[in-house]
Design a protein around this motif. Structure first.
Motif, PDB file in Angstrom:
ATOM      1  N   THR A  23       0.709  -1.471  -0.041  1.00 44.37           N
ATOM      2  CA  THR A  23      -0.079   0.016   0.012  1.00 44.37           C
ATOM      3  C   THR A  23       0.693   1.258   0.151  1.00 44.37           C
ATOM      4  O   THR A  23       0.391   2.343  -0.351  1.00 44.37           O
ATOM      5  N   GLU A  24       2.193   1.216   0.389  1.00 44.33           N
ATOM      6  CA  GLU A  24       3.113   2.214   0.220  1.00 44.33           C
ATOM      7  C   GLU A  24       4.336   2.008  -0.568  1.00 44.33           C
ATOM      8  O   GLU A  24       4.756   0.905  -0.537  1.00 44.33           O
ATOM      9  N   GLN A  25       4.881   2.952  -0.911  1.00 43.75           N
ATOM     10  CA  GLN A  25       6.289   2.761  -1.646  1.00 43.75           C
ATOM     11  C   GLN A  25       7.096   4.056  -1.492  1.00 43.75           C
ATOM     12  O   GLN A  25       6.481   5.001  -1.002  1.00 43.75           O
ATOM     13  N   ASN A  26       8.371   3.979  -1.765  1.00 49.60           N
ATOM     14  CA  ASN A  26       9.278   5.012  -1.772  1.00 49.60           C
ATOM     15  C   ASN A  26       9.282   5.590  -3.061  1.00 49.60           C
ATOM     16  O   ASN A  26       9.157   4.838  -3.927  1.00 49.60           O
TER      17      ASN A  26
ATOM     18  N   GLN B  71      10.511   9.934  -0.429  1.00 51.27           N
ATOM     19  CA  GLN B  71       9.508   9.950   1.024  1.00 51.27           C
ATOM     20  C   GLN B  71       8.690   8.644   0.601  1.00 51.27           C
ATOM     21  O   GLN B  71       8.214   8.320  -0.501  1.00 51.27           O
ATOM     22  N   PRO B  72       8.015   8.031   1.523  1.00 52.81           N
ATOM     23  CA  PRO B  72       6.929   7.173   1.317  1.00 52.81           C
ATOM     24  C   PRO B  72       5.795   8.093   0.733  1.00 52.81           C
ATOM     25  O   PRO B  72       5.247   9.003   1.055  1.00 52.81           O
ATOM     26  N   THR B  73       5.076   7.239  -0.293  1.00 51.72           N
ATOM     27  CA  THR B  73       3.654   7.596  -0.604  1.00 51.72           C
ATOM     28  C   THR B  73       2.914   6.435  -0.998  1.00 51.72           C
ATOM     29  O   THR B  73       3.423   5.350  -1.078  1.00 51.72           O
ATOM     30  N   PRO B  74       1.698   6.786  -1.104  1.00 52.79           N
ATOM     31  CA  PRO B  74       0.754   5.471  -1.314  1.00 52.79           C
ATOM     32  C   PRO B  74       0.848   5.032  -2.867  1.00 52.79           C
ATOM     33  O   PRO B  74       1.095   5.596  -3.746  1.00 52.79           O
ATOM     34  N   VAL B  75       0.809   3.660  -2.994  1.00 55.89           N
ATOM     35  CA  VAL B  75       0.710   3.131  -4.021  1.00 55.89           C
ATOM     36  C   VAL B  75      -0.453   3.187  -4.952  1.00 55.89           C
ATOM     37  O   VAL B  75      -1.576   2.894  -4.387  1.00 55.89           O
TER      38      VAL B  75
END
Length: 88
Positions: free
Chosen positions: A5-8, A22-26
């Motif tokens: 659900t999250e990616q860099n 930074q982390p962002t939603p997929v």
């Protein structure tokens, strides 16, 4: 296979601003789109124009990066000729 659900991602906070990982939603692929799990990514000259002049960006913060290679992991509605598992 369950997708994360999250990616860099490489994020540009503002026009001409600093870049940060930074982390962002997929994102989910929309109609006519595919989701690719990247194995390699790179910046190219258009990314410089995006950062410095804001071309192609409608709102900030924005995820940038135009070059990538990986494997298709999800398809949006109406996608033809590409399948989950294809290397692109």
């Amino acid at each position: 296979m369950s997708l994360p659900t999250e990616q860099n991602a490489l994020v540009l906070a503002s026009k001409g601003g600093a870049l940060a990982v930074q982390p962002t939603p997929v994102p989910a692929p929309g109609a006519g789109e595919v989701l690719v799990q990247l194995a390699a990514a790179a910046l190219n000259p258009i990314d410089v124009a995006v950062r410095l002049f804001g071309v192609f960006v409608e709102k900030y913060p924005a995820v940038i990066g135009c070059d990538g290679a990986g494997t298709v992991v999800a398809l949006g509605a109406g996608v033809e000729g590409v399948h989950v598992g294809d290397r692109v």
